[in-house]
Design a protein around this motif. Structure first.
Motif, PDB file in Angstrom:
ATOM      1  N   MET A  10       0.835  -1.182   0.000  1.00  0.00           N
ATOM      2  CA  MET A  10       0.000   0.000   0.000  1.00  0.00           C
ATOM      3  C   MET A  10       0.875   1.238   0.000  1.00  0.00           C
ATOM      4  SD  MET A  10      -3.381  -0.548   0.466  1.00  0.00           S
ATOM      5  CE  MET A  10      -3.902   0.782   1.523  1.00  0.00           C
ATOM      6  N   SER A  15      -4.922   4.004   3.842  1.00  0.00           N
ATOM      7  CA  SER A  15      -5.456   2.886   4.608  1.00  0.00           C
ATOM      8  C   SER A  15      -6.396   2.063   3.731  1.00  0.00           C
ATOM      9  CB  SER A  15      -6.190   3.384   5.858  1.00  0.00           C
ATOM     10  OG  SER A  15      -7.253   4.224   5.482  1.00  0.00           O
ATOM     11  N   ALA A  16      -6.511   0.792   4.063  1.00  0.00           N
ATOM     12  CA  ALA A  16      -7.360  -0.117   3.289  1.00  0.00           C
ATOM     13  C   ALA A  16      -8.833   0.236   3.481  1.00  0.00           C
ATOM     14  CB  ALA A  16      -7.103  -1.548   3.705  1.00  0.00           C
ATOM     15  N   GLN A  17      -9.569   0.185   2.403  1.00  0.00           N
ATOM     16  CA  GLN A  17     -11.020   0.337   2.426  1.00  0.00           C
ATOM     17  C   GLN A  17     -11.567  -0.894   1.723  1.00  0.00           C
ATOM     18  OE1 GLN A  17     -12.609   3.850   0.551  1.00  0.00           O
ATOM     19  NE2 GLN A  17     -14.632   2.957   0.390  1.00  0.00           N
ATOM     20  N   PRO A  18     -12.069  -1.874   2.476  1.00  0.00           N
ATOM     21  CA  PRO A  18     -12.494  -3.129   1.853  1.00  0.00           C
ATOM     22  C   PRO A  18     -13.694  -2.953   0.933  1.00  0.00           C
ATOM     23  CG  PRO A  18     -13.155  -3.061   4.151  1.00  0.00           C
ATOM     24  CD  PRO A  18     -12.312  -1.845   3.907  1.00  0.00           C
ATOM     25  N   GLY A  92      -6.621  -1.198  -1.268  1.00  0.00           N
ATOM     26  CA  GLY A  92      -5.812  -2.111  -0.468  1.00  0.00           C
ATOM     27  C   GLY A  92      -6.207  -3.565  -0.560  1.00  0.00           C
ATOM     28  N   ILE A  93      -6.927  -3.944  -1.607  1.00  0.00           N
ATOM     29  CA  ILE A  93      -7.354  -5.331  -1.792  1.00  0.00           C
ATOM     30  C   ILE A  93      -6.670  -5.873  -3.046  1.00  0.00           C
ATOM     31  CG2 ILE A  93      -9.340  -6.859  -2.167  1.00  0.00           C
ATOM     32  CD1 ILE A  93      -9.287  -5.373   0.567  1.00  0.00           C
ATOM     33  N   SER A  94      -5.953  -7.001  -2.916  1.00  0.00           N
ATOM     34  CA  SER A  94      -5.266  -7.582  -4.079  1.00  0.00           C
ATOM     35  C   SER A  94      -6.146  -8.590  -4.805  1.00  0.00           C
ATOM     36  CB  SER A  94      -3.954  -8.244  -3.660  1.00  0.00           C
ATOM     37  OG  SER A  94      -4.196  -9.307  -2.758  1.00  0.00           O
ATOM     38  N   GLN A 165     -11.757 -11.605   0.652  1.00  0.00           N
ATOM     39  CA  GLN A 165     -10.859 -10.647   0.010  1.00  0.00           C
ATOM     40  C   GLN A 165      -9.511 -10.701   0.706  1.00  0.00           C
ATOM     41  OE1 GLN A 165     -12.436  -6.586   0.275  1.00  0.00           O
ATOM     42  NE2 GLN A 165     -13.915  -7.334   1.751  1.00  0.00           N
ATOM     43  N   THR A 166      -8.477 -10.400  -0.071  1.00  0.00           N
ATOM     44  CA  THR A 166      -7.106 -10.434   0.436  1.00  0.00           C
ATOM     45  C   THR A 166      -6.560  -9.017   0.447  1.00  0.00           C
ATOM     46  OG1 THR A 166      -6.824 -12.621  -0.538  1.00  0.00           O
ATOM     47  CG2 THR A 166      -4.821 -11.441   0.114  1.00  0.00           C
ATOM     48  N   GLN A 167      -6.109  -8.576   1.614  1.00  0.00           N
ATOM     49  CA  GLN A 167      -5.563  -7.229   1.718  1.00  0.00           C
ATOM     50  C   GLN A 167      -4.122  -7.181   1.237  1.00  0.00           C
ATOM     51  OE1 GLN A 167      -6.318  -5.978   5.831  1.00  0.00           O
ATOM     52  NE2 GLN A 167      -7.645  -4.419   4.935  1.00  0.00           N
ATOM     53  N   GLU A 170       0.559  -3.511   4.225  1.00  0.00           N
ATOM     54  CA  GLU A 170       0.934  -2.110   4.378  1.00  0.00           C
ATOM     55  C   GLU A 170       2.454  -2.004   4.414  1.00  0.00           C
ATOM     56  OE1 GLU A 170      -1.184   0.071   7.304  1.00  0.00           O
ATOM     57  OE2 GLU A 170      -3.016  -1.066   6.988  1.00  0.00           O
TER      58      GLU A 170
END
Length: 194
Positions: A10, A15-18, A92-94, A165-167, A170
């Motif tokens: 990232m 920050s990740a937002q799913p 942030g999701i791969s 889902q896969t994050q 960071e």
């Protein structure tokens, strides 16, 4: 689609937002995580309704209107088709897996897109969620997913259940992994010398 490398993480400060299932986190009757569009118009609110009883869990159907009726809809026998889109943005999701259903027995999914590019093999079911689809190799983000379909103009909603889902790691996590690998190499090197 963009392919990420093992150490691509990232961006700093992001920050990740799913990606959320439809109907999750509803504010009143609006799903704040999704938007809905008729034809080529602009995106607007996605209204949450439980129209096909018994199918939904913590997720639910979204429509372009509060009643689920589409403006200008015609009976099925006219064979008039309308186009619709549901869109969400995530970061942030791969990769993610999902199940999807359309509330129209005559609906046809034309595409699922990530950042405007069609995802080969992705789709949506009619009235049920029997098939699971996976989208992978995503950039750290932000990414936009868009479900596009045609329907009869009566109650053409969609229900999307994100099953996993896969994050993307960071930067701090990647730094700790790299430090650990360097430390392990140093220990191994000392053992060989001794």
């Amino acid at each position: 689609m963009t392919t990420i490398s093992l150490l691509a993480g990232m961006p700093a400060g992001v920050s990740a937002q799913p990606l959320m299932s439809t109907g999750v986190g509803t504010v009143g009757s609006i799903d704040p995580n999704w938007t809905f569009r008729f034809g080529t118009g602009s995106y607007g609110d996605a209204f949450v309704l439980n129209r096909a009883g018994g199918m939904s869990g913590s997720y639910n159907w979204i429509y372009g209107t509060a009643t689920g009726s589409i403006p200008g809809g015609f009976p099925d026998q006219n064979k008039t088709r309308f186009s619709y889109s549901a869109r969400s943005v995530f970061t942030g999701i791969s990769s993610f897996s999902y199940k999807c259903a359309i509330d129209d027995e005559f609906a046809t999914v034309s595409s699922v897109q990530i950042n405007g590019a069609v995802v080969a093999g992705a789709g949506c079911d009619q009235y049920n969620m029997s098939n699971e689809f996976t989208v992978s190799n995503l950039a750290p983000g932000p990414n936009t997913v868009e479900f596009n379909w045609t329907g009869n103009g009566i109650t053409d909603g969609v229900m999307i259940h994100v099953t996993s889902q896969t994050q993307v790691p960071e930067p701090a996590t990647l730094g700790m992994v790299a430090t650990g690998l360097v430390g392990m190499m140093g220990v191994a090197r000392r053992r060989r010398r001794a």
